[in-house]
Design a protein around this motif. Structure first.
Motif, PDB file in Angstrom:
ATOM      1  N   GLY A 183       0.814  -1.210   0.000  1.00 39.82           N
ATOM      2  CA  GLY A 183       0.000   0.000   0.000  1.00 39.82           C
ATOM      3  C   GLY A 183       0.848   1.261   0.000  1.00 39.82           C
ATOM      4  N   ARG A 184       1.924   1.258   0.786  1.00 38.40           N
ATOM      5  CA  ARG A 184       2.794   2.431   0.833  1.00 38.40           C
ATOM      6  C   ARG A 184       3.540   2.623  -0.477  1.00 38.40           C
ATOM      7  NH1 ARG A 184       2.973   0.686   6.160  1.00 38.40           N
ATOM      8  NH2 ARG A 184       4.828  -0.617   5.926  1.00 38.40           N
ATOM      9  N   ALA A 185       3.753   1.541  -1.216  1.00 35.46           N
ATOM     10  CA  ALA A 185       4.402   1.654  -2.529  1.00 35.46           C
ATOM     11  C   ALA A 185       3.442   2.150  -3.604  1.00 35.46           C
ATOM     12  CB  ALA A 185       4.987   0.308  -2.936  1.00 35.46           C
ATOM     13  N   GLY A 186       2.148   2.161  -3.297  1.00 36.37           N
ATOM     14  CA  GLY A 186       1.162   2.647  -4.252  1.00 36.37           C
ATOM     15  C   GLY A 186       0.258   1.582  -4.840  1.00 36.37           C
ATOM     16  N   PHE A 187       0.463   0.315  -4.445  1.00 32.57           N
ATOM     17  CA  PHE A 187      -0.326  -0.779  -4.996  1.00 32.57           C
ATOM     18  C   PHE A 187      -1.693  -0.893  -4.324  1.00 32.57           C
ATOM     19  CE2 PHE A 187       3.975  -2.305  -6.077  1.00 32.57           C
ATOM     20  CZ  PHE A 187       3.779  -2.696  -7.388  1.00 32.57           C
ATOM     21  N   GLU A 188      -2.639  -1.464  -5.063  1.00 32.16           N
ATOM     22  CA  GLU A 188      -3.939  -1.859  -4.519  1.00 32.16           C
ATOM     23  C   GLU A 188      -3.943  -3.376  -4.365  1.00 32.16           C
ATOM     24  OE1 GLU A 188      -6.594  -0.547  -7.563  1.00 32.16           O
ATOM     25  OE2 GLU A 188      -6.638   1.544  -6.851  1.00 32.16           O
ATOM     26  N   LEU A 189      -4.199  -3.858  -3.168  1.00 34.08           N
ATOM     27  CA  LEU A 189      -4.238  -5.302  -2.940  1.00 34.08           C
ATOM     28  C   LEU A 189      -5.494  -5.886  -3.574  1.00 34.08           C
ATOM     29  CD1 LEU A 189      -2.609  -7.503  -1.406  1.00 34.08           C
ATOM     30  CD2 LEU A 189      -4.227  -7.211   0.473  1.00 34.08           C
ATOM     31  N   THR A 190      -5.337  -6.965  -4.338  1.00 34.59           N
ATOM     32  CA  THR A 190      -6.484  -7.580  -5.012  1.00 34.59           C
ATOM     33  C   THR A 190      -6.783  -8.994  -4.526  1.00 34.59           C
ATOM     34  OG1 THR A 190      -5.037  -8.277  -6.838  1.00 34.59           O
ATOM     35  CG2 THR A 190      -6.213  -6.188  -7.100  1.00 34.59           C
TER      36      THR A 190
END
Length: 217
Positions: A183-190
């Motif tokens: 999340g801190r890297a900018g990703f959305e967990l799917t």
């Protein structure tokens, strides 16, 4: 080159042939792992029919070759030249090269998918955020990431394997902690899955974690 990268490279060079022989059929005996990889491949191809995918820490090439068999334009990189040599010999139809996951020789936003299948486990805690930032950099908007790791706390250090002296650290990771880094890297967990230990598998005698994430866009 960072000290842990040198240790990882030297260690896997020393055991490349033996490691490949022991774990050659590991994926054949792991139906859930194959299903996860197949789901990842289908998702990437659905969103990006022209998908270019990279496996980082590709080792002897088993996972990269399986993803290739599912129709992905995929290649592999590994920090160990010995492992790359083994992979090229075993899977000549797939491209493999020596590389560092913290400094990928790929342009920004050029990949549709990236897989780190039990390779992120060798990254020390202080450098994990930077590595995930590098993954984010090379993925295109809408690109997908799949991580596999052993679940737990602490570090397993091996000084010997397959009759060779090595120095390998295996960092156990908690899914919530890795999800926070993503999340801190900018990703959305799917997607998130934790697989119970399997006593029949040499590599899966502790819980295994799998996280899939997407770069927004």
């Amino acid at each position: 080159m960072r000290s842990h990268v040198v240790a990882t490279r030297t260690s896997y060079d020393a055991i490349a042939e033996s490691y490949a022989e022991v774990f050659r059929s590991e994926l054949d005996e792991a139906p859930l792992d194959r299903a996860l990889l197949a789901g990842f491949a289908e998702t990437v191809l659905r969103d990006h029919p022209d998908a270019e995918v990279l496996e980082v820490g590709s080792g002897p090439g088993t996972v990269t070759a399986y993803l290739h068999s599912l129709g992905l334009d995929v290649s592999g990189i590994d920090v160990s030249p010995g492992m790359v040599e083994v992979a090229r010999r075993a899977h000549p139809a797939v491209g493999f090269e020596v590389g560092d996951m913290a400094a990928l020789a790929r342009p920004a936003a050029g990949l549709s998918g990236l897989v780190a299948w039990y390779s992120f486990i060798h990254v020390p805690g202080a450098q994990r955020q930077d590595v995930l930032g590098e993954f984010y950099r090379v993925l295109r908007p809408g690109g997908h990431l799949l991580l596999a790791f052993q679940v737990g706390d602490g570090t397993l250090h091996l000084a010997e394997a397959f009759g060779s002296d090595i120095s390998l650290d295996f960092y156990r990771l908690q899914p919530d902690a890795v999800a926070g880094l993503l999340g801190r890297a900018g990703f959305e967990l799917t997607a998130r899955l934790v697989k119970a230990p399997e006593t029949t598998s040499a590599a899966s005698r502790i819980p295994q974690g799998f996280l899939m994430a997407r770069k927004p866009g």
